[in-house]
Design a protein around this motif. Sequence first.
Motif, PDB file in Angstrom:
ATOM      1  N   TYR A 147       6.116  11.524 -10.726  1.00 55.69           N
ATOM      2  CA  TYR A 147       6.340  11.122  -9.318  1.00 55.69           C
ATOM      3  C   TYR A 147       5.513   9.872  -9.006  1.00 55.69           C
ATOM      4  O   TYR A 147       5.985   8.922  -8.396  1.00 55.69           O
ATOM      5  N   ARG A 148       4.231   9.913  -9.439  1.00 53.88           N
ATOM      6  CA  ARG A 148       3.352   8.774  -9.142  1.00 53.88           C
ATOM      7  C   ARG A 148       3.853   7.496  -9.817  1.00 53.88           C
ATOM      8  O   ARG A 148       3.792   6.423  -9.246  1.00 53.88           O
ATOM      9  N   ARG A 149       4.336   7.651 -11.048  1.00 53.24           N
ATOM     10  CA  ARG A 149       4.846   6.455 -11.735  1.00 53.24           C
ATOM     11  C   ARG A 149       6.074   5.908 -11.015  1.00 53.24           C
ATOM     12  O   ARG A 149       6.237   4.697 -10.883  1.00 53.24           O
ATOM     13  N   GLY A 169     -11.463  11.783 -10.126  1.00 51.86           N
ATOM     14  CA  GLY A 169     -11.701  13.213 -10.296  1.00 51.86           C
ATOM     15  C   GLY A 169     -11.347  14.081  -9.101  1.00 51.86           C
ATOM     16  O   GLY A 169     -11.541  15.298  -9.138  1.00 51.86           O
ATOM     17  N   GLN A 170     -10.814  13.487  -8.031  1.00 52.56           N
ATOM     18  CA  GLN A 170     -10.589  14.282  -6.817  1.00 52.56           C
ATOM     19  C   GLN A 170      -9.528  15.366  -7.007  1.00 52.56           C
ATOM     20  O   GLN A 170      -9.678  16.477  -6.527  1.00 52.56           O
ATOM     21  N   VAL A 171      -8.450  15.004  -7.671  1.00 51.79           N
ATOM     22  CA  VAL A 171      -7.414  16.002  -8.006  1.00 51.79           C
ATOM     23  C   VAL A 171      -6.972  15.756  -9.449  1.00 51.79           C
ATOM     24  O   VAL A 171      -7.364  14.758 -10.060  1.00 51.79           O
ATOM     25  N   THR A 211       4.273  17.865   5.174  1.00 49.31           N
ATOM     26  CA  THR A 211       4.548  17.978   3.736  1.00 49.31           C
ATOM     27  C   THR A 211       5.312  16.736   3.291  1.00 49.31           C
ATOM     28  O   THR A 211       6.381  16.450   3.811  1.00 49.31           O
ATOM     29  N   ASP A 212       4.729  16.004   2.351  1.00 54.51           N
ATOM     30  CA  ASP A 212       5.446  14.836   1.830  1.00 54.51           C
ATOM     31  C   ASP A 212       6.155  15.188   0.528  1.00 54.51           C
ATOM     32  O   ASP A 212       6.870  14.399  -0.037  1.00 54.51           O
ATOM     33  N   CYS A 213       5.940  16.419   0.063  1.00 51.72           N
ATOM     34  CA  CYS A 213       6.589  16.834  -1.184  1.00 51.72           C
ATOM     35  C   CYS A 213       6.940  18.312  -1.051  1.00 51.72           C
ATOM     36  O   CYS A 213       6.122  19.116  -0.610  1.00 51.72           O
ATOM     37  N   CYS A 248       0.843  -1.202   0.000  1.00 48.99           N
ATOM     38  CA  CYS A 248       0.000   0.000   0.000  1.00 48.99           C
ATOM     39  C   CYS A 248       0.875   1.247   0.000  1.00 48.99           C
ATOM     40  O   CYS A 248       1.744   1.405   0.864  1.00 48.99           O
ATOM     41  N   LEU A 249       0.642   2.125  -0.970  1.00 48.40           N
ATOM     42  CA  LEU A 249       1.363   3.402  -0.991  1.00 48.40           C
ATOM     43  C   LEU A 249       0.623   4.355  -0.065  1.00 48.40           C
ATOM     44  O   LEU A 249      -0.505   4.763  -0.342  1.00 48.40           O
ATOM     45  N   LEU A 250       1.267   4.671   1.045  1.00 44.77           N
ATOM     46  CA  LEU A 250       0.605   5.409   2.118  1.00 44.77           C
ATOM     47  C   LEU A 250       1.205   6.805   2.219  1.00 44.77           C
ATOM     48  O   LEU A 250       2.374   6.965   2.567  1.00 44.77           O
ATOM     49  N   SER A 251       0.394   7.823   1.944  1.00 48.34           N
ATOM     50  CA  SER A 251       0.944   9.181   1.892  1.00 48.34           C
ATOM     51  C   SER A 251       0.928   9.893   3.241  1.00 48.34           C
ATOM     52  O   SER A 251       1.685  10.828   3.458  1.00 48.34           O
ATOM     53  N   GLY A 252       0.012   9.486   4.111  1.00 47.64           N
ATOM     54  CA  GLY A 252      -0.223  10.254   5.340  1.00 47.64           C
ATOM     55  C   GLY A 252      -1.532  11.020   5.232  1.00 47.64           C
ATOM     56  O   GLY A 252      -2.087  11.458   6.228  1.00 47.64           O
ATOM     57  N   TYR A 288      -5.704  11.542   4.054  1.00 50.11           N
ATOM     58  CA  TYR A 288      -6.908  10.794   4.435  1.00 50.11           C
ATOM     59  C   TYR A 288      -7.118   9.561   3.567  1.00 50.11           C
ATOM     60  O   TYR A 288      -7.502   8.495   4.044  1.00 50.11           O
ATOM     61  N   ASP A 289      -6.890   9.745   2.272  1.00 46.68           N
ATOM     62  CA  ASP A 289      -7.360   8.730   1.331  1.00 46.68           C
ATOM     63  C   ASP A 289      -6.617   7.400   1.434  1.00 46.68           C
ATOM     64  O   ASP A 289      -7.245   6.353   1.525  1.00 46.68           O
ATOM     65  N   SER A 290      -5.287   7.466   1.394  1.00 49.30           N
ATOM     66  CA  SER A 290      -4.587   6.178   1.354  1.00 49.30           C
ATOM     67  C   SER A 290      -4.761   5.399   2.655  1.00 49.30           C
ATOM     68  O   SER A 290      -4.777   4.159   2.633  1.00 49.30           O
ATOM     69  N   ALA A 291      -4.949   6.094   3.781  1.00 50.60           N
ATOM     70  CA  ALA A 291      -5.194   5.376   5.043  1.00 50.60           C
ATOM     71  C   ALA A 291      -6.524   4.626   4.966  1.00 50.60           C
ATOM     72  O   ALA A 291      -6.632   3.477   5.406  1.00 50.60           O
ATOM     73  N   HIS A 309       5.983   4.535   2.279  1.00 46.79           N
ATOM     74  CA  HIS A 309       5.755   5.983   2.325  1.00 46.79           C
ATOM     75  C   HIS A 309       6.964   6.710   1.718  1.00 46.79           C
ATOM     76  O   HIS A 309       8.108   6.411   2.047  1.00 46.79           O
ATOM     77  N   PHE A 310       6.674   7.656   0.843  1.00 43.77           N
ATOM     78  CA  PHE A 310       7.733   8.465   0.219  1.00 43.77           C
ATOM     79  C   PHE A 310       7.757   9.817   0.906  1.00 43.77           C
ATOM     80  O   PHE A 310       6.712  10.461   1.028  1.00 43.77           O
ATOM     81  N   HIS A 311       8.928  10.216   1.349  1.00 49.43           N
ATOM     82  CA  HIS A 311       8.975  11.484   2.075  1.00 49.43           C
ATOM     83  C   HIS A 311      10.013  12.433   1.504  1.00 49.43           C
ATOM     84  O   HIS A 311      11.052  12.016   0.976  1.00 49.43           O
TER      85      HIS A 311
HETATM   86  P1  ATP Z   1      -3.984  10.845   0.056  1.00 48.41           P
HETATM   87  O1  ATP Z   1      -5.122  11.458   0.797  1.00 48.41           O
HETATM   88  O2  ATP Z   1      -3.821   9.385   0.292  1.00 48.41           O
HETATM   89  O3  ATP Z   1      -2.710  11.626   0.232  1.00 48.41           O
HETATM   90  P2  ATP Z   1      -4.601  12.358  -2.273  1.00 48.41           P
HETATM   91  O4  ATP Z   1      -6.031  12.520  -2.541  1.00 48.41           O
HETATM   92  O5  ATP Z   1      -3.863  13.452  -1.615  1.00 48.41           O
HETATM   93  O6  ATP Z   1      -4.360  10.972  -1.493  1.00 48.41           O
HETATM   94  P3  ATP Z   1      -2.504  12.173  -4.221  1.00 48.41           P
HETATM   95  O7  ATP Z   1      -1.649  12.997  -3.359  1.00 48.41           O
HETATM   96  O8  ATP Z   1      -2.661  12.472  -5.661  1.00 48.41           O
HETATM   97  O9  ATP Z   1      -3.975  12.059  -3.704  1.00 48.41           O
HETATM   98  O10 ATP Z   1      -2.026  10.679  -4.110  1.00 48.41           O
HETATM   99  C1  ATP Z   1      -2.705   9.621  -4.715  1.00 48.41           C
HETATM  100  C2  ATP Z   1      -2.228   8.329  -4.081  1.00 48.41           C
HETATM  101  O11 ATP Z   1      -0.836   8.147  -4.351  1.00 48.41           O
HETATM  102  C3  ATP Z   1      -2.323   8.348  -2.580  1.00 48.41           C
HETATM  103  O12 ATP Z   1      -3.607   8.002  -2.121  1.00 48.41           O
HETATM  104  C4  ATP Z   1      -1.285   7.322  -2.207  1.00 48.41           C
HETATM  105  O13 ATP Z   1      -1.754   6.006  -2.386  1.00 48.41           O
HETATM  106  C5  ATP Z   1      -0.196   7.606  -3.230  1.00 48.41           C
HETATM  107  N1  ATP Z   1       0.750   8.585  -2.667  1.00 48.41           N
HETATM  108  C6  ATP Z   1       0.760   9.921  -2.874  1.00 48.41           C
HETATM  109  N2  ATP Z   1       1.765  10.514  -2.181  1.00 48.41           N
HETATM  110  C7  ATP Z   1       2.402   9.516  -1.525  1.00 48.41           C
HETATM  111  C8  ATP Z   1       3.529   9.448  -0.640  1.00 48.41           C
HETATM  112  N3  ATP Z   1       4.186  10.544  -0.273  1.00 48.41           N
HETATM  113  N4  ATP Z   1       3.887   8.241  -0.173  1.00 48.41           N
HETATM  114  C9  ATP Z   1       3.229   7.122  -0.522  1.00 48.41           C
HETATM  115  N5  ATP Z   1       2.176   7.123  -1.344  1.00 48.41           N
HETATM  116  C10 ATP Z   1       1.762   8.289  -1.843  1.00 48.41           C
END
Ligand code: ATP
Length: 416
Positions: A269-271, A296-298, A347-349, A186-190, A192-195, A212-214
Motif C-alpha cells: 500500500y505504501r509503495r 520504529g514507530q510501527v 478510518t483511512d483503510c 506531502c502524503l497526508l493521512s489525517g 498526527y504524524d503526517s500533519a 490523501h488516500f481514502h
Molecule cells: P500518520 O500519523 O501520519 O498517519 P502513522 O504513524 O500512522 O502516520 P503510517 O500509517 O504507517 O504511520 O503511515 C506512514 C506515512 O504514510 C504517513 O505519515 C503518511 O505520510 C503516509 N500515509 C499513510 N496513510 C496515508 C493515507 N491514507 N493517505 C496519505 N498518506 C498516508
Amino acid sequence: MEVMPLLLLHYHEMWLKGRNRSFFLHKFVASIHEQLSGLGRVKVELEDGRVLVRLQSEQALPAAAEKAQRIFGVAYYSVAAEAERDLATVEQTAWEQLAGQSFRTFAVRVRRADKTLPFRSHEAEQRLGRTILDRAAQTGRSISVDLENPDLTCYVEFTSRRALVYTKKLPGPGGMASNTAGKLVCLLSGGYDSAVAAYKMMKRGARLIFVHFHGVAARPGEASEPVAREIVRTLVPYQGSARLYLVPFYELQREVVLGAPEGFRILIYRRLMLRIGAAIAHKHRALGLVVGDSLGQVASQTLQNMAAVGAVARLPLYRPLVGDDKQEIIDVARRIGTYEISSERFTDCCPVFLPRSPRLFATPEELDRAEAGLDIPSMVSRGVASARREVYKFVDGRVIEAQSKEPAHSDAGLLV
Ligand code: ATP
Ligand code: MG
C-alpha cells in the motif's frame, strides 16, 4: 502627537546572504501581508535587518501579535514604541513603557544598527538606566539595576531612522520564509504524524501539495476525507493556498489483498502511495515527497521496511519526523492545532485489509516479488485518474475553498 505602537519582527540573518537576500525578503514581506490580511491596512517596512509592521489601528495590535507567532522566518517579535533618535526623547519613551509595569529589578539593552551615532551602546544603556532610576525615585518607587537576571529588560534599538523601544521579546516560529524552498508533495493521512511532517517542511520554506488516500468509512461519520481536509485547512494559512488530492484507495487495496501475500500488504500500500504521489509530483514539477514516518514507530517504519518501501520512490523522499519521539510530535500537533483534528475517529483503510501480522523486515526484492501478480502501472494510473482535487486559499484571514479550474487528471496518462 501620539505615536502608534508597531510590531517589530526580527529574522535570522544567516539565510540572507548574497543574491538570495532580496528574493527571501520579498517572500517574507509577502507572507507577512498574507498572514495579517483581514486586520485592515498594514504597512510593512524593511529597516536595517528588521521588519517594521504598522497597523491601521491600535485595536489590531493584539491580533497581529498573535499572528506573528505563525509567520515563518520570524525569530522573535515585539510590540515597540517608536521615538526620535535623540537620547532625551528615548528616555521619555522608555519611561512611558516601564512606568505602568511592576518590577523590582531591570536592565537596559541598547543595540545600534547605525554605527555612526554619536554615542556608544553602553553609554546609552548607562544614561537610560540612570534616568529610569531617577524617574522611579521621583515617583517613590524603589527599583534597582540587575544586569544578570532582571525582572524586566528595556530594549532600545537605534536604526538609521528611528529608535525602537520595547520590553517584551517573544519567540516567533523561526524557520525560513514561506514558499521559498520549492514544491513538495506531502502524503497526508489525517493522523498526527503526517500533519506535523507537513508543518516542519513548510517551516523550512517548502510549498506543499497534499495527497490523501481514502477507503470507505467503516461506520457512518468516520470517513477520513473530512479529517484530511480539516488538516489542510489548518495548514493553508502558512503557505497562502494549497491543493489537496483525494485518491480513492479501496479498490486498489482490494487488488493488493487478492493478489499479494498478506504479510506484505501494508508495505505494498505504501509503495503504491509513493508511486501515485510521485506521479502527482511530476505533474506539478515538485521536487520530492514528504511522509510522516518515525523510526520504529510501527511495523512499516523499521529501517528495513522504510528502505524496501522507499526503493520505488523516483523522487527524494523526506521524512522530517524520522528521529522524533511520539511525544515530541504530539507537542507540535497541539501547538499548530492539528492534534484535535487527528484525534477524531476515522478510518483511512478498511480494517479487513490489514494483515494479521505485518512483516517487520522486508527487502526491496521481496516486495518486488510480492507485487509480481499486480499490474502496478495500471493501478498507479487508475489511482491518479480517479483523484479529485480541491483547492484552498487563505483570503482576508479566512480559509476558503476555491473553484478548481483544470480537471485533476488532465494528463494522467503521461504520468506513470
Ligand atoms: P500518520 O500519523 O501520519 O498517519 P502513522 O504513524 O500512522 O502516520 P503510517 O500509517 O504507517 O504511520 O503511515 C506512514 C506515512 O504514510 C504517513 O505519515 C503518511 O505520510 C503516509 N500515509 C499513510 N496513510 C496515508 C493515507 N491514507 N493517505 C496519505 N498518506 C498516508
Ligand atoms: Mg496513520
